[in-house]
Design an enzyme around this catalytic site. Structure first.
Site, PDB file in Angstrom:
ATOM      1  N   SER A   1      15.854  20.317 -17.237  1.00  0.00           N
ATOM      2  CA  SER A   1      14.589  20.460 -17.504  1.00  0.00           C
ATOM      3  C   SER A   1      15.489  21.694 -17.737  1.00  0.00           C
ATOM      4  O   SER A   1      16.275  22.198 -17.835  1.00  0.00           O
ATOM      5  CB  SER A   1      13.939  21.208 -16.127  1.00  0.00           C
ATOM      6  OG  SER A   1      13.650  21.855 -16.231  1.00  0.00           O
TER       7      SER A   1
ATOM      8  N   GLU B   1      10.096   6.918 -17.418  1.00  0.00           N
ATOM      9  CA  GLU B   1       9.061   7.782 -17.062  1.00  0.00           C
ATOM     10  C   GLU B   1       8.236   7.209 -19.103  1.00  0.00           C
ATOM     11  O   GLU B   1       7.121   6.726 -19.225  1.00  0.00           O
ATOM     12  CB  GLU B   1       8.949   9.466 -17.360  1.00  0.00           C
ATOM     13  CG  GLU B   1       9.742   9.242 -16.336  1.00  0.00           C
ATOM     14  CD  GLU B   1       9.769  11.381 -15.683  1.00  0.00           C
ATOM     15  OE1 GLU B   1       8.650  11.358 -16.349  1.00  0.00           O
ATOM     16  OE2 GLU B   1      10.664  11.042 -15.966  1.00  0.00           O
TER      17      GLU B   1
ATOM     18  N   LYS C   1      17.014  19.663 -12.330  1.00  0.00           N
ATOM     19  CA  LYS C   1      16.854  18.787 -12.030  1.00  0.00           C
ATOM     20  C   LYS C   1      17.295  17.792 -13.146  1.00  0.00           C
ATOM     21  O   LYS C   1      18.345  18.184 -14.839  1.00  0.00           O
ATOM     22  CB  LYS C   1      15.918  19.359 -13.487  1.00  0.00           C
ATOM     23  CG  LYS C   1      14.400  19.866 -12.095  1.00  0.00           C
ATOM     24  CD  LYS C   1      13.440  19.159 -11.262  1.00  0.00           C
ATOM     25  CE  LYS C   1      13.007  18.042 -11.208  1.00  0.00           C
ATOM     26  NZ  LYS C   1      11.911  18.352 -12.749  1.00  0.00           N
TER      27      LYS C   1
ATOM     28  N   HIS D   1       0.769  -1.443   0.457  1.00  0.00           N
ATOM     29  CA  HIS D   1      -0.413   0.369   0.138  1.00  0.00           C
ATOM     30  C   HIS D   1       0.909   1.239   0.188  1.00  0.00           C
ATOM     31  O   HIS D   1       0.502   2.523   0.329  1.00  0.00           O
ATOM     32  CB  HIS D   1      -1.090   0.423   1.649  1.00  0.00           C
ATOM     33  CG  HIS D   1      -2.014  -1.462   1.139  1.00  0.00           C
ATOM     34  ND1 HIS D   1      -2.684  -1.577   0.851  1.00  0.00           N
ATOM     35  CD2 HIS D   1      -1.586  -2.054   2.681  1.00  0.00           C
ATOM     36  CE1 HIS D   1      -3.277  -2.665   1.857  1.00  0.00           C
ATOM     37  NE2 HIS D   1      -2.285  -3.682   2.136  1.00  0.00           N
TER      38      HIS D   1
ATOM     39  N   TYR E   1     -10.363 -15.100 -45.310  1.00  0.00           N
ATOM     40  CA  TYR E   1      -9.880 -13.785 -45.255  1.00  0.00           C
ATOM     41  C   TYR E   1     -10.544 -12.506 -45.480  1.00  0.00           C
ATOM     42  O   TYR E   1     -11.429 -12.790 -45.998  1.00  0.00           O
ATOM     43  CB  TYR E   1      -8.151 -14.069 -46.349  1.00  0.00           C
ATOM     44  CG  TYR E   1      -7.869 -12.503 -46.337  1.00  0.00           C
ATOM     45  CD1 TYR E   1      -6.652 -12.084 -45.516  1.00  0.00           C
ATOM     46  CD2 TYR E   1      -7.913 -11.587 -47.251  1.00  0.00           C
ATOM     47  CE1 TYR E   1      -5.944 -10.602 -45.691  1.00  0.00           C
ATOM     48  CE2 TYR E   1      -7.619 -10.256 -47.682  1.00  0.00           C
ATOM     49  CZ  TYR E   1      -6.449 -10.035 -46.506  1.00  0.00           C
ATOM     50  OH  TYR E   1      -5.803  -9.140 -46.257  1.00  0.00           O
TER      51      TYR E   1
ATOM     52  N   GLN F   1      -5.326  -6.112 -42.439  1.00  0.00           N
ATOM     53  CA  GLN F   1      -4.291  -5.924 -43.444  1.00  0.00           C
ATOM     54  C   GLN F   1      -3.925  -4.736 -42.139  1.00  0.00           C
ATOM     55  O   GLN F   1      -2.259  -4.692 -41.632  1.00  0.00           O
ATOM     56  CB  GLN F   1      -4.759  -5.172 -44.351  1.00  0.00           C
ATOM     57  CG  GLN F   1      -3.629  -3.872 -45.024  1.00  0.00           C
ATOM     58  CD  GLN F   1      -3.954  -3.171 -46.295  1.00  0.00           C
ATOM     59  OE1 GLN F   1      -3.471  -4.402 -47.093  1.00  0.00           O
ATOM     60  NE2 GLN F   1      -3.769  -2.642 -46.233  1.00  0.00           N
TER      61      GLN F   1
ATOM     62  N   ASN G   1      15.930  14.612 -15.088  1.00  0.00           N
ATOM     63  CA  ASN G   1      14.433  13.416 -15.034  1.00  0.00           C
ATOM     64  C   ASN G   1      14.826  12.261 -15.172  1.00  0.00           C
ATOM     65  O   ASN G   1      15.848  11.812 -16.225  1.00  0.00           O
ATOM     66  CB  ASN G   1      13.640  14.803 -15.284  1.00  0.00           C
ATOM     67  CG  ASN G   1      13.271  15.968 -15.054  1.00  0.00           C
ATOM     68  OD1 ASN G   1      13.590  16.039 -13.539  1.00  0.00           O
ATOM     69  ND2 ASN G   1      12.812  16.670 -15.500  1.00  0.00           N
TER      70      ASN G   1
HETATM   71  N1  ARG Z   1      -2.003  -5.863 -47.519  1.00  0.00           N
HETATM   72  C1  ARG Z   1      -2.608  -7.524 -47.224  1.00  0.00           C
HETATM   73  C2  ARG Z   1      -3.162  -7.515 -45.870  1.00  0.00           C
HETATM   74  O1  ARG Z   1      -2.005  -7.298 -44.973  1.00  0.00           O
HETATM   75  C3  ARG Z   1      -2.530  -8.577 -48.339  1.00  0.00           C
HETATM   76  C4  ARG Z   1      -2.988  -9.480 -48.443  1.00  0.00           C
HETATM   77  C5  ARG Z   1      -4.340  -9.447 -49.368  1.00  0.00           C
HETATM   78  N2  ARG Z   1      -5.100 -10.295 -49.357  1.00  0.00           N
HETATM   79  C6  ARG Z   1      -5.752  -9.671 -50.327  1.00  0.00           C
HETATM   80  N3  ARG Z   1      -6.905 -11.049 -51.013  1.00  0.00           N
HETATM   81  N4  ARG Z   1      -6.352  -8.709 -51.310  1.00  0.00           N
HETATM   82  O2  ARG Z   1      -3.149  -8.330 -45.432  1.00  0.00           O
END
Ligand code: ARG
Length: 448
Positions: free
Chosen positions: A275, A288, A281, A154, A315, A320, A283
């Site tokens: 500072s 930090e 100072k 504490h 996907y 991305q 720092n």
């Molecule tokens: N730049 C894309 C990523 O980082 C790569 C894959 C892209 N795939 C696609 N079907 N457009 O995920």
């Protein structure tokens, strides 16, 4: 020139292009080339490329790899991503045969292989840096010698401890960070190549051979999982965030220790800053900022989990965004480890003011050793503290009469128990506790 276009009758809108492209994947170029080398080798073995075609592609890829390492590789505006840039450049170098590179592959499995290669290497680098900071903490602990400080609960003084014991607490945390990076690296070490866009390929690909060429320990079991999962990225970022949180906490202690109020440590001029207004100072900005930058890395973990949570398989372009987050997390940790290691290496310890009350538990334990139930011993010592405080006195000037006045089971030797925080450290024998023997044992264990 994009990698697609056959079914389009106009090029991309400039704003849409700017919105959808992101150059943060450029640092993957070396890994993209390595992934392609593994892929081409597999295609040749599978009879999908002639020996001559494979040789042309491999020589072009080698040139691109050299251009990348020497800083000569040039990206152009039309490069949609790093994969497009490599394929475009390969075409410039080897001509039409470059069109065979993407046989049996999609950017969806390609980007995963790139990122996995990158993070596998980064995990080893971060583990090495963490080991360096563990060694720096052990060195600082040795240099701290017999310096005693209070431990706190504490933020109130609790028991006297070697300053070395406090430093070594962080060494153990960082050792677990190393374990965590090693565990994450094991889950990164899976080859996704062969999964293609989503469902694999009708061509006679050999994903296990590609994995072997790239040094991956295992191969994907499900193509949708291979191209859409980012748990390995989020886990890596978590490893960074947990390590940054440890550095943040260490940073907080280093900041407190350098205050005039605590006065337990000083750091080299090279690791402190001045500072602009206050000439006196020095720092502790490195500490930090280790604390401050942890915030952004914790945010990266939130980004990576949120990125995955509502995505349908497989996907989606959202993914991305994973690279910006995980590269940020890794870069911040890498920089923080270097700077904090230097700061710890420059640490000089000094004894700070230890409250006379830090021996209270020792006194209670002296009674407990004589058969007094701990709860009663606690109450008796509390009574003694109350009486001394009322007289504006402390354990430093307690007398045999004071003790006898509270309970006859106190003994004359308890005067010394109360008055000496240093003796308290020497008495504390529990394994892993804050004794000199324990510090020595920890230093030996940390070195093995
Ligand atoms: N730049 C894309 C990523 O980082 C790569 C894959 C892209 N795939 C696609 N079907 N457009 O995920």
């Amino acid at each position: 020139m994009t990698l697609w276009g056959g079914r389009f009758s106009e090029g991309p809108d400039a704003a849409a292009w700017a919105f959808t492209t992101d150059d943060s994947d450029r640092r993957l170029l070396g890994d993209d080339v390595a992934g392609s080398v593994g892929h081409v080798s597999m295609l040749a073995e599978a009879g999908l490329l002639s020996a001559e075609e494979a040789a042309q592609l491999l020589s072009g890829l080698e040139t691109i790899g050299d251009e990348w390492s020497s800083g000569e590789f040039v990206f152009v505006d039309g490069d949609e991503d790093v994969h497009s840039a490599v394929e475009r450049r390969l075409g410039e170098l080897v001509g039409d045969v470059a069109g065979k590179l993407h046989t049996g592959r999609s950017r969806n499995d390609q980007v995963c292989v790139d990122l996995r290669l990158y993070l596998r290497r980064a995990a080893a680098e971060r583990s090495g840096q963490l080991a360096g900071l563990v060694a720096a903490l052990a060195g600082a602990a040795r240099r701290a010698g017999d310096v005693i400080i209070p431990s706190y609960t504490h933020l109130q003084q609790a028991q006297a401890i070697p300053l070395a014991h406090h430093l070594l607490a962080y060494a153990w945390m960082l050792k677990r960070d190393i374990d965590r990076f090693e565990g994450a690296a094991a889950r990164v070490d899976v080859s996704p190549l062969g999964a293609g866009a989503a469902a694999g390929s009708s061509l006679p690909l050999d994903p296990a051979a590609t994995a072997r060429h790239l040094g991956f320990v295992s191969v994907f079991a499900n193509s949708l999982d291979a191209v859409s999962s980012r748990d390995f990225v989020a886990e890596y970022a978590f490893c960074c965030a947990q390590a940054m949180t440890h550095l943040s906490r260490l940073g907080e202690d280093l900041v407190l220790w350098a205050t005039e109020e605590f006065g337990f440590a000083d750091y080299g001029d090279a690791f402190t800053t001045g500072s602009s207004a206050l000439p006196q100072k020095r720092n502790p900005d490195v500490a930090e900022l280790a604390r401050g930058k942890a915030a952004g890395v914790i945010g990266d973990v939130a980004t990576l989990l949120t990125l995955q949570k509502g995505l349908p398989l497989a996907y989606n372009r959202d993914l991305q965004e994973d690279k910006r987050a995980v590269f940020h997390a890794d870069d911040v940790l890498a920089g923080a480890l270097t700077a904090v290691t230097g700061m710890v290496e420059s640490l000089t310890a000094s004894a700070g003011a230890v409250s006379p009350w830090v021996t209270a538990l020792d006194l209670a334990e002296a009674l407990t050793g004589r058969g007094v139930p701990f709860r009663e011993a606690h109450h008796l010592v509390g009574t003694l503290v109350k009486r001394l405080t009322a007289d504006d006195r402390t354990f430093a000037d307690v007398t045999e009469d004071d003790l006898a006045g509270v309970d006859p089971r106190f003994e004359p030797s308890d005067v010394e128990v109360a008055a000496s925080p240093a003796a308290s450290v020497a008495r504390r024998t529990v394994a892993g506790g804050a004794s000199w023997d324990s510090v020595e044992q920890q230093l030996r264990d940390l070195e093995t």
